[in-house]
Each structure stands twice: as C-alpha cells, then as structure tokens.
Design a protein around this motif. Structure first.
Motif, PDB file in Angstrom:
ATOM      1  N   ASP A  15       0.822  -1.223   0.000  1.00 15.59           N
ATOM      2  CA  ASP A  15       0.000   0.000   0.000  1.00 15.59           C
ATOM      3  C   ASP A  15       0.850   1.264   0.000  1.00 15.59           C
ATOM      4  OD1 ASP A  15       0.862  -0.138   2.560  1.00 15.59           O
ATOM      5  OD2 ASP A  15      -1.116  -0.380   3.481  1.00 15.59           O
ATOM      6  N   LYS A  16       2.165   1.096   0.100  1.00 15.94           N
ATOM      7  CA  LYS A  16       3.061   2.267   0.022  1.00 15.94           C
ATOM      8  C   LYS A  16       3.540   2.488  -1.417  1.00 15.94           C
ATOM      9  CE  LYS A  16       3.423   3.028   4.561  1.00 15.94           C
ATOM     10  NZ  LYS A  16       4.073   2.042   5.382  1.00 15.94           N
ATOM     11  N   ALA A  17       3.067   1.697  -2.356  1.00 17.39           N
ATOM     12  CA  ALA A  17       3.505   1.843  -3.751  1.00 17.39           C
ATOM     13  C   ALA A  17       3.170   3.250  -4.249  1.00 17.39           C
ATOM     14  CB  ALA A  17       2.813   0.804  -4.623  1.00 17.39           C
ATOM     15  N   ARG A  18       4.060   3.810  -5.060  1.00 12.07           N
ATOM     16  CA  ARG A  18       3.855   5.161  -5.583  1.00 12.07           C
ATOM     17  C   ARG A  18       3.728   5.114  -7.092  1.00 12.07           C
ATOM     18  NH1 ARG A  18       3.120   8.698  -1.634  1.00 12.07           N
ATOM     19  NH2 ARG A  18       3.322  10.156  -3.343  1.00 12.07           N
ATOM     20  N   ARG A  19       2.843   5.935  -7.617  1.00 14.11           N
ATOM     21  CA  ARG A  19       2.732   6.022  -9.076  1.00 14.11           C
ATOM     22  C   ARG A  19       3.940   6.762  -9.641  1.00 14.11           C
ATOM     23  NH1 ARG A  19       1.469   9.836 -12.399  1.00 14.11           N
ATOM     24  NH2 ARG A  19       0.941  11.192 -10.661  1.00 14.11           N
ATOM     25  N   LEU A  20       4.472   6.281 -10.757  1.00 15.29           N
ATOM     26  CA  LEU A  20       5.569   6.976 -11.428  1.00 15.29           C
ATOM     27  C   LEU A  20       4.982   7.869 -12.512  1.00 15.29           C
ATOM     28  CD1 LEU A  20       7.757   3.773 -11.854  1.00 15.29           C
ATOM     29  CD2 LEU A  20       8.389   5.736 -10.435  1.00 15.29           C
TER      30      LEU A  20
END
Ligand code: ADP
Ligand code: ASP
Ligand code: MG
Length: 410
Positions: free
Chosen positions: A186-191
């Motif tokens: 859930d800490k994934a970030r959009r590039l």
C-alpha cells in the motif's frame, strides 16, 4: 491526430463500463482526433473459456482453443460498436481477419508479423470510431491465433506503430505504473514516467500491468504509451525513451515479485565439458525457456547445476532433466516453493553498492537468498515463497520508494 486506446477486462466488465468507454471515445473524436479502440474480453471471460476447454478435454487442441478464447474480445468489440452507434456516433468493429492483423502460427503465443492499413484508414476516413478486438491475429492460412495472456496491450501498441498514431493510451484498473504492485504494497507510488528499458524489466519480472511484448514493440517503433485508469481521472504514467526522463537522485524505480517459477537442481553433475550443453539443449528443443542458471564451483570433480523455469513448464522440464540425470547418475530435485523478488532501475548503471544493499535488506528480515541474477538495470533474488511479500515491502521501504513521488513531471 490519431489515438489508439486500449481497455482491459475490468474496464469493459459490463455494459455500464462499456458506455463509459464509448463516452470517452466520442469526447476525443469531438476534439478532432481519430480514434481506434482496442478492447479486451470482459474480466474473467478468458479464464472462463479456457476452463470450458479443459472441461471438454485434458489437452484441448491448440488451434480450437484460440478459436474459442478469441471470442471474448469479439463480444466486447461488437458491444462497444453497438453502444457507440446507439449514442449517435459512426462506429465499426473490425476483427483481426478483416483488418489483416497477420501473425505467425504459434497458437496461444502468436507474434504479430504485419498489419494492413487500408481497411482501417478507409473506415477512419468515413468518420468511424474503429473498434478492434485485442489479443487475436490470423495466420497466413487464415487460422485464428491469440497473442498470449495480456495480449490486447500488444494489439494496441502494434496498431499504434503500424498506423503511426500520435498516442497509445492503455486504460486499466490502476492509474498508472507503480513502484511496485499497488495490490501488494500500500506504500507503492505512481511513477510519472518510466523508460522502456525499465518497463521491459518490470514486465518481464512480473508486473503484469503491460504485456512484455507490447513494451518491446513500443520501444522498437518509438511509440509512447500512456497508462491510465479508466475509472478515475489522473495523470497516469508515460512509458517513453530514457532521454525524456529527468533523472533525479533515483536509483531504483521499481520492485517486482513473481511466484510463477520453480527451481530445479541437478546434484553431483560430473565436471566435464558438454553436460550443461546437453541439459539446456534438451530443454530448448522442448521449447522450454530457462530463466536463471547457477552452477557452483567444482568439488572433487562434481558440481551442482540449478535453474528456474515457469511453473507451466515445470513438469516437462523436470522429466527431461531427470532422464539426463539418470544417465549421468545425478540426482534431480524440484522446489516449487520459491519467489523471485527484483529491483529495477536505470540509475543502477552509475551507482555502486546496490546489490550489497539489496542483500543486506533481505538479511535484515531474516530472508535467505537462494539464487541471484543481475543485468545492467536489475537484480533478482530467488527466496522462499512465504517471504515474497515481506521482501517486496522491505526493499520498497529501504530503497526510499515509500517516500514522495520519485519523479517530477518534466
Ligand atoms: P487489464 O485487465 O486492464 O489489462 P491487468 O490486470 O492486466 O489489467 O494489469 C493491471 C494490474 O497489474 C493491476 O491491477 C496491478 O495489480 C498489476 N500490477 C503489477 N505490478 C504493477 C505495477 N508495478 N504498477 C501497476 N500495476 C501493477
Ligand atoms: N483477454 C486476454 C487475457 O485475459 C487478453 C487481454 O486481456 O489482454 O489474457
Ligand atoms: Mg492486462
């Protein structure tokens, strides 16, 4: 201006969602653009059809399986064209056979060889929005083929390349390419942006957001891809040439995770020329792609050889290896309980110490590394499968990807 838009299964899940797709296409057309839409089958449909084939036969005929599973895309194409016309817009669906999207004859994993422009150009000229079923091709003898799971992405990029489209938009259920699978971490970030090379590694290493082949084609023909959500507004992610990316301090762009491989080990292989060649030639003759290979240092003229293959090929690969093992009196073992975690980033080229940092992070979590492989812009480690998600989260955190969006829009 010509735009190709592709909608994945969840984006055409029902007629309501198909209406959304139609609305967006009409809006683009209203802004003066020519629009080609590539659609997937409704979500779950390809699996449903494949299950039916396996109910009918243990080893269903490959040609007929492609005839069957290509119908999913055909249904959504017709429904979208019907919807567009109902909304008062000219639209026509064109199947692979009608366009002539020519592929080779490898059922289930066909590759597109060429696309004829004439039919599409003519239909565009008449003011139509064109709807094309993704995933399907036709070989030179007129047999229907399919392009492998996730193949609608490839149809879209191939059409964009063939027709020299200005943009190829891939609409899916996430609003872009993330630093890791947003459904795991859930800490994934959009590039904002990612290079073709990085996207290719991410796709090969398990990020299914784009099919590998679609990224290869995009890079070859220099087609910029915009990955967006069909369900919400957002900036999306541009997949493009490295030169278009302003590099910041970023070394690692993404972390991937793949549980789709098994590890096969041949113990006590006599240390003499020709044996590795025999094993891997036999595997390649059987069309089995080997991913990682490790051979240890020889002890008393014997060594161990370990390699990984995808789960779908596991049984076949084990059988072939076991047969060779018997001839040379070597024991063969298979371990299905593995996961491959990888870090990917073009920044790795100019930074030392990334591999050791990765190993230290994994060690810090008490995770044992079984195999390692590297390329210029990626490092992969095979570990016990139960640690897969933990490893992804730890790497994501310690390589600083949990922080603010790692790349600025330029
Ligand atoms: P579609 O049906 O639209 O083709 P897919 O299911 O093939 O969609 O691909 C989208 C999925 O890819 C997301 O739901 C997400 O779980 C997964 N995914 C894996 N890795 C990534 C990543 N790095 N960034 C974005 N999505 C990812
Ligand atoms: N329907 C196919 C699949 O599920 C192709 C695609 O959706 O891209 O793999
Ligand atoms: Mg997909």
């Amino acid at each position: 201006m010509l735009v190709v838009q592709k909608y994945g299964g969840t984006s055409v899940r029902d007629v309501e969602r198909i209406k959304n797709v139609a609305k967006r296409a009409i809006e683009y057309k209203g802004r003066g653009m020519d629009v080609i839409i590539v659609v997937s089958a409704m979500s779950g449909e390809t699996d449903r059809l494949l299950n039916l084939a396996h109910e009918a036969a243990k080893f269903p005929d490959e040609r007929e399986v492609d005839v069957l599973i290509s119908t999913g895309e055909q249904v959504t194409s017709a429904l979208l064209a019907i919807t567009l016309r109902e909304m008062g817009h000219k639209a026509v669906s064109l199947l692979a056979d009608q366009i002539r999207i020519i592929s080779d004859s490898s059922y289930g994993t066909a590759r597109i060889a060429s696309i004829e422009e004439e039919k599409i150009r003519g239909a565009l000229k008449e003011g139509n929005i064109i709807v094309v079923p993704g995933f399907q091709g036709v070989d030179r003898d007129g047999n229907i083929t399919t392009l492998g799971r996730g193949g609608s992405d490839t149809t879209a990029v191939a059409l964009a390349a063939a027709l020299r489209a200005d943009l190829c938009e891939i609409y899916t259920d996430v609003d872009g390419v993330y630093t890791t699978d947003p459904n795991i971490c859930d800490k994934a970030r959009r590039l904002d942006k990612i290079s073709y090379d990085e996207m290719l590694e991410m796709a090969s290493l398990g990020a299914k957001v784009l099919q590998i082949r679609s990224v290869e084609l995009a890079q070859k023909y220099n087609v910029p891809i915009m990955v967006k959500s069909s369900l919400m507004e957002g900036k999306g992610t541009l997949v493009c040439k490295e030169e278009m990316i302003v590099m910041e301090k970023v070394v690692i762009s993404g972390v991937t995770y793949n549980k789709n491989e098994v590890k096969i080990t041949i113990n006590r292989v006599p240390d003499k020329p020709g044996i590795a060649s025999r094993i891997f030639s036999s595997l390649s003759d059987a069309n089995i792609v080997v991913d990682m290979i490790v051979q240890n240092v020889s002890h008393d003229n014997y060594n161990d050889i370990t390699f990984t293959v995808v789960k779908a090929d596991a049984k076949k690969a084990f059988k072939i290896t076991e047969e060779i093992g018997k001839e040379i009196s070597a024991k063969v073992a298979m371990d299905e309980d593995i996961a491959k975690v990888s870090i990917v980033g073009i920044g790795m080229r100019s930074h030392a110490g990334i591999a050791s940092k990765m190993f230290t992070i994994l060690a810090g979590e008490g995770i044992n590394i079984e195999l390692i492989s590297t390329s210029e812009i990626k490092i992969s480690c095979v570990i016990e499968s139960k640690y897969g998600e933990l490893a992804v989260r730890a790497l994501h955190k310690h390589f600083g990807l949990d922080a603010e969006d790692v790349r600025e829009e330029s």
